[in-house]
Design an enzyme around this catalytic site. Structure first.
Site, PDB file in Angstrom:
ATOM      1  N   GLY A  23       0.834  -1.265   0.141  1.00 57.69           N
ATOM      2  CA  GLY A  23      -0.056  -0.083   0.011  1.00 57.69           C
ATOM      3  C   GLY A  23       0.548   1.388  -0.034  1.00 57.69           C
ATOM      4  CB  CYS A  56     -14.111   4.940 -30.507  1.00 59.21           C
ATOM      5  SG  CYS A  56     -13.127   4.617 -31.879  1.00 59.21           S
TER       6      CYS A  56
HETATM    7  N1  LLP Z   1      -1.629  -6.804  -1.021  1.00 62.04           N
HETATM    8  C1  LLP Z   1      -2.903  -6.834  -0.921  1.00 62.04           C
HETATM    9  C2  LLP Z   1      -3.636  -7.872  -0.364  1.00 62.04           C
HETATM   10  C3  LLP Z   1      -3.468  -6.017  -2.131  1.00 62.04           C
HETATM   11  O1  LLP Z   1      -4.913  -6.193  -2.415  1.00 62.04           O
HETATM   12  C4  LLP Z   1      -2.622  -5.255  -2.866  1.00 62.04           C
HETATM   13  C5  LLP Z   1      -3.258  -4.342  -3.830  1.00 62.04           C
HETATM   14  C6  LLP Z   1      -1.292  -5.174  -2.456  1.00 62.04           C
HETATM   15  C7  LLP Z   1      -0.741  -6.055  -1.400  1.00 62.04           C
HETATM   16  C8  LLP Z   1      -0.287  -4.306  -3.250  1.00 62.04           C
HETATM   17  O2  LLP Z   1      -0.471  -2.995  -2.984  1.00 62.04           O
HETATM   18  P1  LLP Z   1       0.415  -1.734  -3.503  1.00 62.04           P
HETATM   19  O3  LLP Z   1       1.949  -1.931  -2.464  1.00 62.04           O
HETATM   20  O4  LLP Z   1       0.813  -2.002  -4.702  1.00 62.04           O
HETATM   21  O5  LLP Z   1      -0.362  -0.420  -3.108  1.00 62.04           O
HETATM   22  N2  LLP Z   1      -5.072  -0.688  -9.694  1.00 62.04           N
HETATM   23  C9  LLP Z   1      -4.893   0.090  -8.737  1.00 62.04           C
HETATM   24  C10 LLP Z   1      -4.282  -0.456  -7.281  1.00 62.04           C
HETATM   25  C11 LLP Z   1      -5.017  -1.645  -7.015  1.00 62.04           C
HETATM   26  C12 LLP Z   1      -4.435  -2.403  -5.570  1.00 62.04           C
HETATM   27  C13 LLP Z   1      -4.975  -3.702  -5.217  1.00 62.04           C
HETATM   28  N3  LLP Z   1      -4.577  -4.303  -4.134  1.00 62.04           N
HETATM   29  C14 LLP Z   1      -4.224   1.088  -9.238  1.00 62.04           C
HETATM   30  O6  LLP Z   1      -3.685   1.210 -10.383  1.00 62.04           O
HETATM   31  O7  LLP Z   1      -3.967   2.265  -8.280  1.00 62.04           O
END
Ligand code: LLP
Length: 413
Positions: free
Chosen positions: A236, A340
């Site tokens: 996150g 489009c």
């Molecule tokens: N762990 C779990 C359980 C998760 O659901 C996620 C991301 C992560 C780790 C990794 O999170 P990160 O470190 O990448 O923030 N498509 C969206 C982001 C979706 C995130 C989903 N879960 C975007 O482009 O901002």
């Protein structure tokens, strides 16, 4: 990345050379930056037992997974497909955590057979199914329950996951009784607690709040006789998308986590995705045309929402810079693709350097959730992917061809 003599370089490679030879649109990733970010996590934990499990969903390219596996990373997966990718890339199954609210029976069986480290479980029926499938195989499956700490992650609504209104995890208040009931499931090793409150978190305070609540739960579970050995604090951490943004530093963030878990004898897992690959990647796209309507000035490029959907889906900002600085002055434009839909934009009302047809642009911070969320919409083949390592570069995924587009459509005749 930096300009040398007005030409944009990634590590030791001029991006213009890649655009010329690999064509556009094309994703380019810096191996050096990815490893640096991974090591920032890994090294900052110091002597605290830990596993940095890269979230494959951010970018599952095999070359990136291999790079991270060789550096010692574990992996956070959310599907059988991601498990397959990690194993293909040589990842160690004993360093895999399996997250997600909707694991299918086939995926659980696949993960048991591969010997992953732990299932992060998100519901009581899921715990029951894993127990049953482990029993059938005569094994014990290690599980953690993903708890929902009910904190506001203060991020985009679509990627915030830690409130009780969200589908994720189980209410932390219900966790003690759920753990009690899992005592009836003999094929589970109930050794962890997990949590993930959202993505692109600019403010680490809600994460720390969640960590404190999870640690409180662990104290309570241990007092009731559960041998909780690990805690998974999710991913996150935000990256800076705008030049003026200041994202939390990985080392400081891990330092805060360390301080909280210190002295508890817990093995700490984290699942970062974006903060490892996000700023290590760009999408290269070539300017096709410029045009003015009654109200607006448009730069039409060969990359589109099918290549990078984040602006259309989340209203996300991605910095856009030319590969060659020409000093032509500034312009205010919408940067749009050929798809489009009016929603097909990469930037709106953007003040940026004046560019002309033929120029190549780098859409920055596109290493995470860029290619991974791309599609074939408008029958556009997905872009090529390139990995840069010091002075060398190579294509790590070929651009999709017309034949690739129809490969799986079986002629009913
Ligand atoms: N762990 C779990 C359980 C998760 O659901 C996620 C991301 C992560 C780790 C990794 O999170 P990160 O470190 O990448 O923030 N498509 C969206 C982001 C979706 C995130 C989903 N879960 C975007 O482009 O901002």
């Amino acid at each position: 990345m930096e300009y040398r003599d007005h030409a944009l370089y990634m590590e030791g490679v001029a991006l213009a050379e890649i655009a010329e030879r690999a064509k556009t649109p094309c994703y380019v990733y810096s191996a050096g930056e990815i490893l640096q970010n991974f090591r920032a996590y890994n090294d900052s934990f110091g002597d605290v037992p830990h596993s940095v499990c890269y979230a494959v969903k951010a970018n599952g390219n095999l070359a990136l997974l291999k790079l991270l596996a060789e550096a010692g990373a574990g992996f956070d997966i959310v599907s059988g497909g991601e498990l397959f990718r990690v194993l293909q890339a040589g990842g160690d199954p004993r360093k895999i955590v399996f997250s997600g609210v909707g694991k299918t029976m086939a995926e659980i069986e696949q993960a048991l057979d591969a010997g992953i480290f732990v299932f992060n479980c998100e519901s009581e029926p899921e715990l029951g199914l894993i127990n049953a499938l482990a029993h059938r195989r005569g094994v014990k499956a290690r599980v953690a329950v993903r708890v929902n700490p009910d904190v506001d992650a203060a991020t985009h609504a679509y990627i915030s996951t830690g409130r009780l209104a969200h589908k994720f995890g189980i209410d932390i208040a219900d966790a003690p009784s759920l753990y009690e009931r899992t005592r009836q499931l003999p094929n589970l090793l109930i050794e962890g607690v997990s949590c993930h409150i959202g993505s692109q978190l600019m403010d680490p305070a809600p994460v720390m709040e969640a960590v404190d609540r999870v640690l409180g739960l662990i104290d309570r579970l241990r007092a009731s006789g559960f041998d909780i050995k690990h805690v998974d604090l999710g991913g996150g951490l935000a990256i800076a998308y705008k030049p003026e943004d200041v994202a939390p530093a990985i080392a400081a963030f891990v330092g805060d986590l360390r301080a909280r878990v210190a002295g508890r004898g817990l093995h700490v897992f984290v699942e970062p995705g974006r903060s490892i690959v996000g700023n290590a990647g760009v999408l290269l796209t070539r300017v096709l045309y410029r045009k003015r309507t009654g109200e607006k000035e448009f730069v039409i490029v060969d990359g589109a929402m099918n290549d990078l959907i984040r602006p259309a889906l989340y209203g996300a900002y991605h910095e856009i810079v030319p590969l060659r600085q020409c000093g032509r002055g500034k312009m205010k434009v919408d940067v749009v693709g050929p798809v489009c839909e009016t929603g097909d934009f990469l930037a709106r009302e953007r003040e940026m350097e004046e560019v002309l047809p033929g120029d190549v642009l780098a859409i920055c911070s596109a290493g995470a959730y860029g290619f991974a969320q791309s599609s074939n919409y408008n029958a556009r083949g997905r872009a090529a992917e390139v990995l840069v390592e010091a002075n060398k570069w190579r294509i790590v995924r070929k651009r999709e061809t017309f034949e690739d587009l129809i490969r799986n459509e079986i002629d009913p005749a």
